[in-house]
Write a protein that holds these residues in place. Structure first.
Motif, PDB file in Angstrom:
ATOM      1  N   GLN A   1      54.654 -27.502  80.763  1.00 30.51           N
ATOM      2  CA  GLN A   1      55.467 -26.403  80.241  1.00 30.51           C
ATOM      3  C   GLN A   1      55.893 -25.391  81.297  1.00 30.51           C
ATOM      4  O   GLN A   1      56.889 -24.693  81.118  1.00 30.51           O
ATOM      5  CB  GLN A   1      54.682 -25.677  79.137  1.00 30.51           C
ATOM      6  CG  GLN A   1      54.335 -26.561  77.951  1.00 30.51           C
ATOM      7  CD  GLN A   1      53.248 -25.954  77.099  1.00 30.51           C
ATOM      8  OE1 GLN A   1      52.064 -26.077  77.376  1.00 30.51           O
ATOM      9  NE2 GLN A   1      53.649 -25.248  76.052  1.00 30.51           N
ATOM     10  N   ALA A   2      55.119 -25.274  82.384  1.00 28.87           N
ATOM     11  CA  ALA A   2      55.440 -24.271  83.408  1.00 28.87           C
ATOM     12  C   ALA A   2      55.144 -24.827  84.797  1.00 28.87           C
ATOM     13  O   ALA A   2      54.174 -25.565  84.982  1.00 28.87           O
ATOM     14  CB  ALA A   2      54.638 -22.991  83.172  1.00 28.87           C
TER      15      ALA A   2
ATOM     16  N   PHE B   1      59.292 -23.088  81.876  1.00 29.50           N
ATOM     17  CA  PHE B   1      59.249 -21.916  82.741  1.00 29.50           C
ATOM     18  C   PHE B   1      59.030 -22.323  84.196  1.00 29.50           C
ATOM     19  O   PHE B   1      58.391 -23.338  84.473  1.00 29.50           O
ATOM     20  CB  PHE B   1      58.118 -20.970  82.309  1.00 29.50           C
ATOM     21  CG  PHE B   1      58.320 -20.364  80.959  1.00 29.50           C
ATOM     22  CD1 PHE B   1      58.997 -19.169  80.813  1.00 29.50           C
ATOM     23  CD2 PHE B   1      57.835 -21.002  79.820  1.00 29.50           C
ATOM     24  CE1 PHE B   1      59.187 -18.603  79.554  1.00 29.50           C
ATOM     25  CE2 PHE B   1      58.021 -20.453  78.560  1.00 29.50           C
ATOM     26  CZ  PHE B   1      58.702 -19.250  78.430  1.00 29.50           C
ATOM     27  N   VAL B   2      59.556 -21.503  85.081  1.00 26.00           N
ATOM     28  CA  VAL B   2      59.306 -21.665  86.516  1.00 26.00           C
ATOM     29  C   VAL B   2      58.728 -20.362  87.049  1.00 26.00           C
ATOM     30  O   VAL B   2      59.293 -19.287  86.826  1.00 26.00           O
ATOM     31  CB  VAL B   2      60.598 -22.012  87.280  1.00 26.00           C
ATOM     32  CG1 VAL B   2      60.388 -21.879  88.786  1.00 26.00           C
ATOM     33  CG2 VAL B   2      61.049 -23.424  86.932  1.00 26.00           C
TER      34      VAL B   2
ATOM     35  N   GLN C   1      63.399 -17.416  81.889  1.00 22.74           N
ATOM     36  CA  GLN C   1      62.544 -18.576  82.159  1.00 22.74           C
ATOM     37  C   GLN C   1      61.739 -18.411  83.442  1.00 22.74           C
ATOM     38  O   GLN C   1      60.972 -19.307  83.792  1.00 22.74           O
ATOM     39  CB  GLN C   1      63.393 -19.843  82.286  1.00 22.74           C
ATOM     40  CG  GLN C   1      64.022 -20.330  80.995  1.00 22.74           C
ATOM     41  CD  GLN C   1      64.897 -21.548  81.235  1.00 22.74           C
ATOM     42  OE1 GLN C   1      66.112 -21.436  81.395  1.00 22.74           O
ATOM     43  NE2 GLN C   1      64.280 -22.718  81.295  1.00 22.74           N
ATOM     44  N   LEU C   2      61.890 -17.283  84.117  1.00 28.49           N
ATOM     45  CA  LEU C   2      61.266 -17.085  85.421  1.00 28.49           C
ATOM     46  C   LEU C   2      60.084 -16.126  85.355  1.00 28.49           C
ATOM     47  O   LEU C   2      60.044 -15.211  84.532  1.00 28.49           O
ATOM     48  CB  LEU C   2      62.288 -16.551  86.429  1.00 28.49           C
ATOM     49  CG  LEU C   2      63.429 -17.490  86.801  1.00 28.49           C
ATOM     50  CD1 LEU C   2      64.427 -16.780  87.718  1.00 28.49           C
ATOM     51  CD2 LEU C   2      62.894 -18.758  87.483  1.00 28.49           C
ATOM     52  N   CYS C   3      59.126 -16.368  86.244  1.00 30.92           N
ATOM     53  CA  CYS C   3      58.003 -15.468  86.495  1.00 30.92           C
ATOM     54  C   CYS C   3      57.823 -15.420  88.004  1.00 30.92           C
ATOM     55  O   CYS C   3      58.562 -16.062  88.760  1.00 30.92           O
ATOM     56  CB  CYS C   3      56.730 -15.980  85.817  1.00 30.92           C
ATOM     57  SG  CYS C   3      56.871 -16.165  84.018  1.00 30.92           S
ATOM     58  N   LEU C   4      56.825 -14.669  88.473  1.00 37.05           N
ATOM     59  CA  LEU C   4      56.636 -14.458  89.909  1.00 37.05           C
ATOM     60  C   LEU C   4      55.176 -14.629  90.284  1.00 37.05           C
ATOM     61  O   LEU C   4      54.285 -14.236  89.533  1.00 37.05           O
ATOM     62  CB  LEU C   4      57.103 -13.040  90.277  1.00 37.05           C
ATOM     63  CG  LEU C   4      57.086 -12.629  91.753  1.00 37.05           C
ATOM     64  CD1 LEU C   4      58.055 -13.469  92.570  1.00 37.05           C
ATOM     65  CD2 LEU C   4      57.440 -11.144  91.880  1.00 37.05           C
ATOM     66  N   SER C   5      54.936 -15.222  91.460  1.00 42.05           N
ATOM     67  CA  SER C   5      53.555 -15.427  91.921  1.00 42.05           C
ATOM     68  C   SER C   5      53.540 -15.606  93.428  1.00 42.05           C
ATOM     69  O   SER C   5      54.593 -15.753  94.056  1.00 42.05           O
ATOM     70  CB  SER C   5      52.940 -16.673  91.264  1.00 42.05           C
ATOM     71  OG  SER C   5      53.385 -17.851  91.913  1.00 42.05           O
ATOM     72  N   PRO C   6      52.343 -15.658  94.030  1.00 41.94           N
ATOM     73  CA  PRO C   6      52.253 -16.127  95.406  1.00 41.94           C
ATOM     74  C   PRO C   6      52.638 -17.602  95.461  1.00 41.94           C
ATOM     75  O   PRO C   6      52.576 -18.316  94.458  1.00 41.94           O
ATOM     76  CB  PRO C   6      50.780 -15.933  95.775  1.00 41.94           C
ATOM     77  CG  PRO C   6      50.241 -14.990  94.763  1.00 41.94           C
ATOM     78  CD  PRO C   6      51.031 -15.247  93.516  1.00 41.94           C
ATOM     79  N   GLN C   7      53.015 -18.060  96.655  1.00 42.15           N
ATOM     80  CA  GLN C   7      53.439 -19.450  96.845  1.00 42.15           C
ATOM     81  C   GLN C   7      52.303 -20.426  96.595  1.00 42.15           C
ATOM     82  O   GLN C   7      52.518 -21.550  96.151  1.00 42.15           O
ATOM     83  CB  GLN C   7      54.004 -19.602  98.262  1.00 42.15           C
ATOM     84  CG  GLN C   7      53.823 -20.940  98.932  1.00 42.15           C
ATOM     85  CD  GLN C   7      52.570 -21.012  99.790  1.00 42.15           C
ATOM     86  OE1 GLN C   7      52.053 -19.985 100.228  1.00 42.15           O
ATOM     87  NE2 GLN C   7      52.080 -22.207 100.013  1.00 42.15           N
TER      88      GLN C   7
END
Length: 368
Positions: free
Chosen positions: A269-270, A294-295, A328-334
């Motif tokens: 799902q993500a 989601f990405v 559809q976007l979220c944010l995180s460390p690589q």
């Protein structure tokens, strides 16, 4: 708009730099200066501390930082029935320092599952946080890609199709066991799809007798089997990266060669996607992401302590929205900050500053 369930607008891959106290305790245990029980007491205390830190910087998904592991993958896979972890010779190399030469091989039929220590690791996090406890485990492809046929004796599996089927069943039972323990956010750490975007590694796969064009479809089937018995309210995620050890990497190449399979054949799902350098290519492959997935953009590097500019990150998010909706976007460390216990080359304060900034930036982009 912020999300009240995973993936969260500000999220993270999972591993965190090991604390000095934990490193000291592990060294003492290796030298037989303390017992397993004493080591566990230190782990419990240090994990409780990083749970609180994750909450303090604004994260809604909480992990144990993989503090009870030496490696992101071997600790889990090496304790599955029919699998053995051992020291050998690495065939796929990092671009710099090399980790301990830990390897995996099949020593018996797969498909069984009789419990796993990491289920209790999950329960500890869940009982010590009011936020969403997240479990990270290696993708099933990790038992095959690095070694190919050499890890799967013909005497045990003359037919590789049977191996892949049984591997999927082992994982299905393991993932269900985490769900039964209360886990509702599980992440499969998957480096091998991105390794198959690297021309040199594709050639290496060909030379050992595997087809780099067929492997993504095979792995997709195994991953789908792994998550085929999850509850309807369980979020399944996948983390993709190109290698992460002591701030170095293995592979380069954009996602285009595997994008359609990745997003449309796999029932995940993500997707936590590495996007902190030119090695990951552009955002164009995101055009294949279905509207119901989601990405999580890994725009913030975990490989250095330099804090990214919020303005630059906002511009990159805008670039991504040419191919996928902002909703559809979220944010995180690589990646995680310590895929192995050695950790990447940055300070703990720098790690927490990055996570805090991600939480702040998510509110600026998606609202409070």
């Amino acid at each position: 708009m912020q999300r009240t369930k995973p993936p969260f607008r500000a999220d993270h891959v999972g591993s965190l730099l090991r604390s000095a106290a934990l490193k000291d305790a592990r060294a003492k245990r290796e030298a037989n200066q303390i017992t397993d029980e004493q080591l566990k007491a230190v782990e419990d205390r240090e994990i409780d501390a990083i749970i609180k830190k994750q909450e303090q910087v604004g994260l809604k998904s909480i992990t144990d930082g993989e503090y009870r592991r030496a490696f992101w993958n071997y600790d889990f896979l090496g304790l599955l029935p029919g699998v053995e972890a051992y020291l050998g010779e690495r065939k796929i190399k990092f671009q710099g320092k090399q980790p301990k030469p830990m390897m995996l091989r099949v020593i018996g039929k797969l498909g069984a599952f009789s419990g796993h220590p990491m289920i209790e690791h999950f329960r500890f996090v869940q009982s010590h946080s009011k936020q969403t406890a997240k479990m990270t485990i290696p993708s099933p492809s990790s038992l095959h890609f690095r070694y190919g046929r050499s890890a799967v004796p013909e005497a045990i599996y003359p037919d590789m199709g049977e191996f892949y089927r049984d591997l999927g069943q082992s994982y299905r039972k393991a993932v269900r066991a985490f769900a039964d323990a209360g886990c509702r956010y599980i992440q499969l750490d998957e480096v091998n799809f991105t390794y198959l975007c690297d021309s040199a590694l594709r050639q290496q796969v060909k030379e050992r007798g595997d087809d780099p064009d067929k492997l993504p479809h095979i792995y997709a089937q195994v991953i789908n089997a792994a998550i085929s018995d999850v509850p309807a309210d369980m979020m399944t995620a996948m983390h993709l990266c190109r290698g992460n050890f002591q701030s170095t990497f293995v592979a380069s190449g954009g996602y285009e060669p595997v994008a359609e399979t990745l997003f449309n054949e796999i029932n995940i799902q993500a997707y936590f996607m590495e996007y902190d350098s030119d090695r990951a290519g552009g955002f164009e492959p995101l055009r294949f992401v279905p509207k119901n997935k989601f990405v999580v953009l890994g725009l913030v590097t975990s490989k250095s302590g330099t804090l990214e500019s919020k303005g630059a990150l906002k511009r990159r998010i805008d670039e991504a929205t040419k191919y996928i909706s902002l909703d559809q976007l979220c944010l995180s460390p690589q990646c995680g900050f310590a895929s192995t216990e050695e950790g990447n080359i940055l300070a703990e304060d720098e790690q927490w500053a990055k996570l805090r900034m991600i939480a702040e930036l998510s509110e600026e982009v998606w609202g409070k």
